[in-house]
Write an enzyme that holds these catalytic residues in place. Structure first.
Site, PDB file in Angstrom:
ATOM      1  N   TRP A 157     -39.157   8.454  26.649  1.00 59.91           N
ATOM      2  CA  TRP A 157     -39.517   9.618  25.826  1.00 59.91           C
ATOM      3  C   TRP A 157     -40.111  10.721  26.703  1.00 59.91           C
ATOM      4  O   TRP A 157     -39.912  11.895  26.441  1.00 59.91           O
ATOM      5  CB  TRP A 157     -40.505   9.215  24.751  1.00 59.91           C
ATOM      6  N   GLU A 215     -31.069   4.913  16.891  1.00 61.18           N
ATOM      7  CA  GLU A 215     -32.379   4.967  16.231  1.00 61.18           C
ATOM      8  C   GLU A 215     -32.141   5.366  14.792  1.00 61.18           C
ATOM      9  O   GLU A 215     -31.415   6.317  14.499  1.00 61.18           O
ATOM     10  CB  GLU A 215     -33.331   5.962  16.887  1.00 61.18           C
ATOM     11  N   THR A 249     -45.155  10.419  19.994  1.00 65.45           N
ATOM     12  CA  THR A 249     -45.172  10.508  18.536  1.00 65.45           C
ATOM     13  C   THR A 249     -46.557  10.162  18.027  1.00 65.45           C
ATOM     14  O   THR A 249     -47.273  11.022  17.540  1.00 65.45           O
ATOM     15  CB  THR A 249     -44.133   9.607  17.842  1.00 65.45           C
ATOM     16  N   ASN A 309     -34.899  10.461  25.373  1.00 67.42           N
ATOM     17  CA  ASN A 309     -34.831  10.401  23.923  1.00 67.42           C
ATOM     18  C   ASN A 309     -34.794  11.790  23.286  1.00 67.42           C
ATOM     19  O   ASN A 309     -35.691  12.610  23.502  1.00 67.42           O
ATOM     20  CB  ASN A 309     -36.037   9.630  23.373  1.00 67.42           C
ATOM     21  N   GLU A 310     -33.734  12.033  22.499  1.00 68.02           N
ATOM     22  CA  GLU A 310     -33.603  13.238  21.676  1.00 68.02           C
ATOM     23  C   GLU A 310     -33.775  14.532  22.466  1.00 68.02           C
ATOM     24  O   GLU A 310     -34.297  15.522  21.953  1.00 68.02           O
ATOM     25  CB  GLU A 310     -34.571  13.169  20.482  1.00 68.02           C
TER      26      GLU A 310
END
Length: 818
Positions: free
Chosen positions: A151, A276, A109, A192-193
């Protein structure tokens, strides 16, 4: 996003103007609604026999983008103060869960976190700063729960496949490192995601059990939906493997007025979490978080809330630099700001503990209407204590709650604490001890004001920290770092990796001691996909403009190239581009001076060839900036001089053109000539072409500032005067008053005003060259930028303060009048 009211009336007294402004800000930010909702008084029975789920805690995330990176480099005094505000019981946020990123050498990010295993089989259990943060959290609160999630991952894993046995083995190694640090990881997740793999979850669970981590619970999903819950209900093996179903942002962003989960999630028979949530400014996010903490359970039966991120401790040219609980982006000055989101969280965490029970019959909406606010109650498992948390973010008027106690819970004197979020500003009381409540006729009565959080409790030991921050300062030049004194694996002071891993390692090329080395040997498994993936690391002050940056570089293998960066400014979301100049040298001797932008479009400004440096030899790269002149030197010889005014200032950096080892030593930044801008100017928005203007030609304290077509009036003329520290005072010619941030507000969107000059940091400004001959004007008080509200081009649009975003409504042309 810049919500602000523009007022031009000269007939309103200055303090009245400010009062109306603050109320307008509250209305527009969603805290106080425009319509007047009917308020109904509410009776609450706090009953220990009530049904309810087990409370798992409130926490925050360090990771998903290097958001804690700069905190590590803070002076010890301020660093400890910040850590106390985050973790110390009865002092600040009192976080109950700390979730960290499992480093993967890739941008996740707003930066990249170092892996423990860049190359298969070579493990460094000291890599990165998350171990340090977890240790600090545990030292302050031994009961805090620790969670971990990936991530991205090193590129060797599964030959680039995340859901592989390699990744499971990598996580087992990471858990082994945690054990070496004396840390027990309570929860661990997958990717993550990213869509999950059921078989991989099952295999991960088996590995946890067989490797001695049976107590570590597996969190599944981590997507912006509840699909994991449905999959678990339909797959017994997956159900047995996953202990907790987690969803991201289940409360409607950004206001969090309503939250949701599915029937499958609520009937799963296992905990469901907002694993989150947040992504809110540290100040403006306080009200949404207050709603989300309560409504996540009321609406969706979620038993944990984990805020992203924990702190805003990244450089201001990164997209999410203002989000978290505390803003801490100047390690050289030690400056930080405790955001009001800290106190939104504290109103629950300081009065509960994981393992307590939600009381369903004492949780709901005030008067049955969510617009009046919400309340949630908790009780200790042995019924020895309880707490109820009320939020009235959207209430239109004060209302009364009558409370009674039943089901074996203690009564007697009840304690009340509150935090005022009713209006923008820095003076709003937080974590205030109110008058105790005593029963009359078996009931307690409490009046709730709009825009507040209240906690009624039988517990004691709460409080608000009193440590204060030093003022902001610019990072002084000259600055240098040889990198020789670091421990192997350590990241260099102030340098923040955006891709790859830049860590201390033994120097090559016959040089003794430590150097900085790019350690990731292959492209990692990425979380974000961008058109350019080269590793680089940034540091320094965005206000730097004219300077020389130099570094010694050594390439270890054929086909590699090293580079230094200068005037690095805005980085696009997801590492999608960077405004910067680059001097690049390859092992063959080919060199180039390039310019990149926020879409990773590259422009070659100059290029050529020098004698091939080859490998394992040291060479010096230097970039000099003086106004629009850029000079490139290699080993002391000028190889190119160009004229380019695209970027007027910014940070420095080190980088490579690929994932291979390059070493750096003797980083140096020396100042050039910085012009003194003192004089009288009209200050014109690049976005609108309108001039900075005192509303209604006002001259009184409190006169608001807007933009207006230039008419030559003295209310549109400003005198700039630089002090010895390099900060400017901006004084209206017609008023003799200084450009001022009301009450040192840290509320984004606060409209600026005129005020008698007093030398405060809220009247001091960093004026730095920006793009194409323009300037940015940054307040010393909090690092926000002078900004035209909502990118408006209209006459009368408010001039406010807003976090850095690189847009033209934060760029100004200075037209000298005298």
């Amino acid at each position: 996003m810049n919500n602000i009211l523009s007022l031009r009336s000269r007939r309103i007294r200055p303090m009245a103007v400010l009062t109306v402004l603050l109320l307008a800000l509250a209305l527009l930010s969603g805290r106080i609604p425009t319509p007047a909702y009917a308020v109904t008084n509410t009776a609450v029975t706090v009953d220990g026999t009530s049904s309810g789920r087990t409370f798992d805690g409130i926490g925050a995330i360090s990771g998903g983008g290097g958001n804690t990176r700069l905190l590590y480099d803070y002076p010890a005094t301020q660093r400890n103060q910040i850590l106390d505000y985050l973790f110390k019981p009865g002092y600040g946020a009192d976080l109950q869960i700390l979730k960290v990123e499992v480093g993967g050498d890739t941008n996740s990010t707003d930066g990249a976190e170092a892996s423990i295993e860049h190359t298969k089989g070579t493990i460094d259990c000291n890599a990165g700063y998350e171990w340090w943060l977890m240790e600090q959290a545990k030292a302050r609160n031994p009961n805090i729960k620790l969670s971990a999630l990936s991530w991205g991952a090193p590129g060797w894993i599964g030959n680039g496949t995340f859901y592989s046995q390699d990744m499971i083995d990598y996580l087992m190694s990471w858990l082994g490192c945690a054990k070496q640090h004396g840390l027990t990881i309570d929860y661990i997740g997958g990717w993550n995601e990213r869509n999950y793999d059921a078989t991989w979850y099952e295999n991960l669970k088996s590995a946890l059990v067989s490797n001695g981590y049976a107590s570590t619970q597996l969190v599944g999903g981590d997507l912006a939906n509840w699909n994991i819950a449905t999959s678990m209900k339909n797959d017994t093996s997956l159900y047995n493997a996953v202990d907790i179903a987690g969803a991201h942002y289940p409360c409607v962003f950004p206001a969090m007025k309503s939250c949701s989960s599915t029937s499958d999630a609520q009937t799963l028979g296992k905990p469901i979490w907002a694993s989150e949530s947040g992504s809110e400014n540290a100040e403006n996010g306080a009200a949404p978080v207050a709603r989300g903490l309560n409504r996540g359970y009321i609406d969706g039966k979620m038993t944990a809330y984990i805020n992203w991120p924990i702190v805003a401790s990244t450089y201001q040219n990164l997209i999410f630099h203002d989000q978290g609980l505390i803003t801490a982006n100047q390690p050289w000055s030690g400056n930080y700001s405790v955001g009001r989101t800290t106190w939104s969280i504290a109103q629950t965490t300081q009065f509960t503990s994981p393992g307590w029970k939600y009381l369903d019959t004492a949780s709901g909406y005030l008067g049955g209407d969510r617009n009046n606010g919400s309340y949630v109650s908790y009780a200790a498992p042995d019924k020895s204590a309880w707490s109820s948390v009320f939020e009235t973010m959207d209430a239109a008027a004060s209302q009364t709650v009558t409370m009674s106690v039943a089901g074996g819970l203690p009564g007697g004197t009840l304690h009340v604490w509150s935090t005022d979020l009713s209006a923008p500003g820095t003076a709003n009381p937080h974590m205030v001890r109110n008058a105790d409540l005593t029963a009359g006729g078996g009931t307690y009565t409490l009046t709730l004001a709009p825009g507040h959080i209240y906690t009624v409790t039988t517990t004691t030991g709460q409080g608000a920290g009193t440590a204060t921050s030093p003022q902001r300062t610019q990072l002084a030049l000259p600055y240098s770092d040889s990198f020789a004194g670091y421990s192997t694996g350590q990241e260099a002071k102030y340098l923040s990796s955006m891709n790859g891993a830049f860590q201390a390692a033994s120097c090559g090329g016959g040089r003794s001691g430590e150097c900085l080395r790019q350690m990731a040997p292959v492209q990692p498994i990425r979380w974000v996909t961008t058109p350019s993936t080269q590793p680089y690391t940034l540091m320094g002050d965005l206000g730097w403009s004219n300077y020389t940056v130099s570094s010694d570089v050594l390439m270890e293998q054929s086909g590699s190239a090293a580079e230094i960066l200068g005037r690095a400014g805005t980085q696009a979301r997801g590492n999608d581009g960077l405004n910067a100049y680059h001097l690049r040298l390859s092992d063959t001797g080919a060199w180039s001076l390039l310019k990149s932008n926020t879409s990773w479009t590259w422009t070659t400004l100059a290029s050529g060839t020098v004698t091939a440096p080859g490998t394992n030899t040291w060479h010096k790269l230097a970039l000099s900036f003086q106004d629009s002149t850029i000079t490139a030197k290699i080993d002391g010889t000028t190889v190119g001089t160009v004229t380019d005014a695209s970027y007027g200032g910014g940070q420095v950096g080190l980088g490579t053109m690929g994932y291979y080892p390059v070493q750096y030593s003797n980083l140096s930044i020396t100042p050039g000539t910085v012009p003194d801008l003192s004089g009288t100017y009209k200050i014109v928005s690049v976005n609108s072409g309108k001039a900075l203007d005192a509303v209604g030609r006002g001259t009184a304290d409190g006169t608001l500032i807007d933009q207006w077509t230039y008419n030559g009036g003295t209310n549109q003329q400003w005198t700039l005067a630089r002090n010895s520290a390099g900060y400017y005072t901006i004084t209206g010619v017609g008023s003799g008053k200084a450009l001022d941030i009301p009450y040192f507000s840290t509320w984004t969107g606060t409209q600026l005003q005129l005020f008698t000059s007093n030398g405060g940091a809220n009247q001091q400004w960093v004026i730095a060259p920006s793009d194409n001959g323009s300037y940015t004007i940054e307040t010393r008080a909090n690092g926000y930028m002078l900004d035209v509200a909502k990118n408006s081009t209209a006459d009368g649009a408010a001039i406010d303060e807003w976090p850095t975003n690189g847009a033209t409504n934060q760029q100004w042309t200075l037209v000298k009048l005298s």
